[in-house]
Design a protein around this motif. Structure first.
Motif, PDB file in Angstrom:
ATOM      1  N   ALA A  24       0.884  -1.188  -0.164  1.00 44.56           N
ATOM      2  CA  ALA A  24      -0.055  -0.054  -0.046  1.00 44.56           C
ATOM      3  C   ALA A  24       0.778   1.241   0.117  1.00 44.56           C
ATOM      4  N   MET A  25       0.428   2.121  -0.764  1.00 44.62           N
ATOM      5  CA  MET A  25       1.113   3.616  -0.865  1.00 44.62           C
ATOM      6  C   MET A  25       0.445   4.755  -0.444  1.00 44.62           C
ATOM      7  N   VAL A  26       0.906   5.645   0.245  1.00 46.89           N
ATOM      8  CA  VAL A  26       0.094   6.689   0.706  1.00 46.89           C
ATOM      9  C   VAL A  26       1.043   7.938   0.582  1.00 46.89           C
ATOM     10  N   VAL A  27       0.826   9.000  -0.300  1.00 45.48           N
ATOM     11  CA  VAL A  27       1.451  10.199  -0.374  1.00 45.48           C
ATOM     12  C   VAL A  27       0.768  11.256  -0.076  1.00 45.48           C
ATOM     13  N   LEU A  28       1.304  12.321   0.792  1.00 45.05           N
ATOM     14  CA  LEU A  28       0.838  13.325   1.397  1.00 45.05           C
ATOM     15  C   LEU A  28       1.635  14.431   1.141  1.00 45.05           C
ATOM     16  N   GLY A  29       0.971  15.576   0.538  1.00 35.90           N
ATOM     17  CA  GLY A  29       2.048  16.620   0.254  1.00 35.90           C
ATOM     18  C   GLY A  29       1.135  18.106   0.416  1.00 35.90           C
ATOM     19  N   SER A  30       1.880  18.977   1.048  1.00 36.00           N
ATOM     20  CA  SER A  30       1.374  20.128   1.404  1.00 36.00           C
ATOM     21  C   SER A  30       1.339  21.491   0.522  1.00 36.00           C
ATOM     22  N   GLY A  31       2.094  21.217  -0.664  1.00 36.99           N
ATOM     23  CA  GLY A  31       2.482  22.353  -1.420  1.00 36.99           C
ATOM     24  C   GLY A  31       3.652  23.182  -0.829  1.00 36.99           C
ATOM     25  N   GLN A  32       2.905  24.545  -0.898  1.00 38.72           N
ATOM     26  CA  GLN A  32       3.798  25.473   0.037  1.00 38.72           C
ATOM     27  C   GLN A  32       3.680  25.884   1.427  1.00 38.72           C
TER      28      GLN A  32
END
Length: 394
Positions: A24-32
């Protein structure tokens, strides 16, 4: 809660676990902005939770956290609360930074647009900055002991990775990026927070990896190879540059011209029906019945238009004076002399001999698909960067 777990254990015909479909893969990003994992957040990356023969109990899930760098030693993240991350083999926090300063080039391209170049020298400089950042971040006690308290602890010590992330973007919303030449990323390794990926100066390729993203608003063209192995790639025949060999291309594949300096000689032949991404001057030829003209052409021999013909485009004499307007219905047959110009959009109703002309890019070269017919280059042609030499479609 983010639930990405799988209940079924995926195995092969021998009963061995297949790694990829169980991961399973989860990617979380917040940009700037700041990435926050709230107190009590739960992420489930487990696999084979219904059990089954052969489950080895190993974790295989991956969690990627992308948050922007702050100053020279910090990351915009708040993960200080209690976190419940199950089934993670790897939890990677990437301290991201975005660059749009790749050098701009304005030499001739197939698209007609300028582009920015990414090469080894350019990335080497970004790597040096990432080395400085990660070394400073590993000494930032507030980051490690406070902001990352929910991750940087005994529970996740074997899985947690702190890495530098680099994003190369085009300077303009529709800008093009070009990877020029081979890129070797195998030496881009960094000091590590994880005890299992420590950097050893005596072992090439040891240490923590980084994250590289290439993002173009327009086209992203890769004229070379990108390697991220543990040693530089072995020598190959391509190390001395790109070569367009003489003769017929029997491979049936599209050839990409990765740079300037390639010139096709007068008399070069292109298969009928091939689609080029550059304009090409072709020698006089006979166009087949049923051809729709993409550009105006000049007759090299007289042409008879039968009565009842409806003209799809205007017809001009050699001086540019209009003889017949588009849409004209011929009440009687008309003989057009050599030198007469048929307008773009004309639909030929018989085989028609025409003088040399410029055939536009993106339009199939004249001739029947799958035939042995060809068109001949009129004069030499310097190919633009990114030119595509395609076989005729079947």
């Amino acid at each position: 809660m983010l639930d990405a777990h799988g209940s079924q254990l995926r195995v092969d015909s021998h009963g061995q676990i297949i790694d990829a479909p169980n991961r399973a893969m989860v990617v979380l990003g917040s940009g700037q902005g700041q990435l926050t994992l709230a107190d009590g957040a739960r992420i489930d990356l487990r696999h084979g939770t219904d059990g089954g023969v052969g489950h080895d109990g190993r974790s295989r899930g991956t969690l990627e956290l992308n948050a922007p760098r702050l100053n020279s030693d910090d990351i915009a993240i708040d993960a200080r609360g209690r976190l419940d991350i199950q089934g993670a083999r790897s939890i990677a926090l990437n301290g991201m930074i975005s660059y749009d300063d790749a050098p701009t080039k304005t030499d001739a391209t197939a698209s007609g647009r300028p582009y920015q170049v990414i090469d080894q020298k350019y990335l080497d400089k970004k790597h040096e900055l990432s080395v400085l950042f990660i070394n400073a971040a590993l000494s930032n006690h507030d980051l490690l002991n406070n902001k990352l308290a929910g991750l940087n602890n005994a529970t996740y010590a074997d899985a947690l990775h702190l890495r530098p992330g680099v994003e190369i973007v085009s300077k303009t919303p529709q800008g093009d990026l070009v990877v020029q030449g081979d890129l070797d990323l195998s030496g881009y390794r960094y000091a590590s927070l994880n005890p299992h990926t420590q950097k050893n100066p005596d072992v090439y390729g040891s240490g923590e990896v980084g994250r590289l993203t290439l993002r173009a608003g327009g086209d992203l063209n890769i004229y070379g190879s990108i390697n991220d192995g543990f040693t530089p790639p072995p020598p190959s025949d391509d190390d001395n540059g790109w070569v367009l060999l003489p003769g017929i291309n029997y491979t049936g594949g599209t050839q990409v011209v990765p740079g300037t300096g390639v010139t096709l000689a007068d008399g070069t032949r292109f298969p009928a029906g091939a689609i080029l991404n550059f304009d090409v001057s072709i020698k006089a030829l006979s166009l087949a019945n049923g051809t729709r003209l993409p550009v105006p052409v000049t007759l090299s021999q007289p042409l008879v238009l039968p009565a009842g013909t409806v003209l799809a485009a205007a017809i001009l004499d050699g001086s540019g004076t209009q003889l017949f307007a588009a849409g004209t219905l011929l009440s009687q047959s008309q003989t057009l002399e050599a030198g007469t110009v048929l307008g773009a959009g004309t639909l030929l109703t018989s085989n028609t001999s025409v003088r040399a002309m410029i055939w536009p890019k993106g339009v199939p070269l004249p001739g029947r698909l799958g035939s042995t017919a060809f068109v001949t280059l009129n004069g030499s042609k310097a190919l633009p960067r990114g030119a595509l030499l395609r076989p005729a479609p079947m």
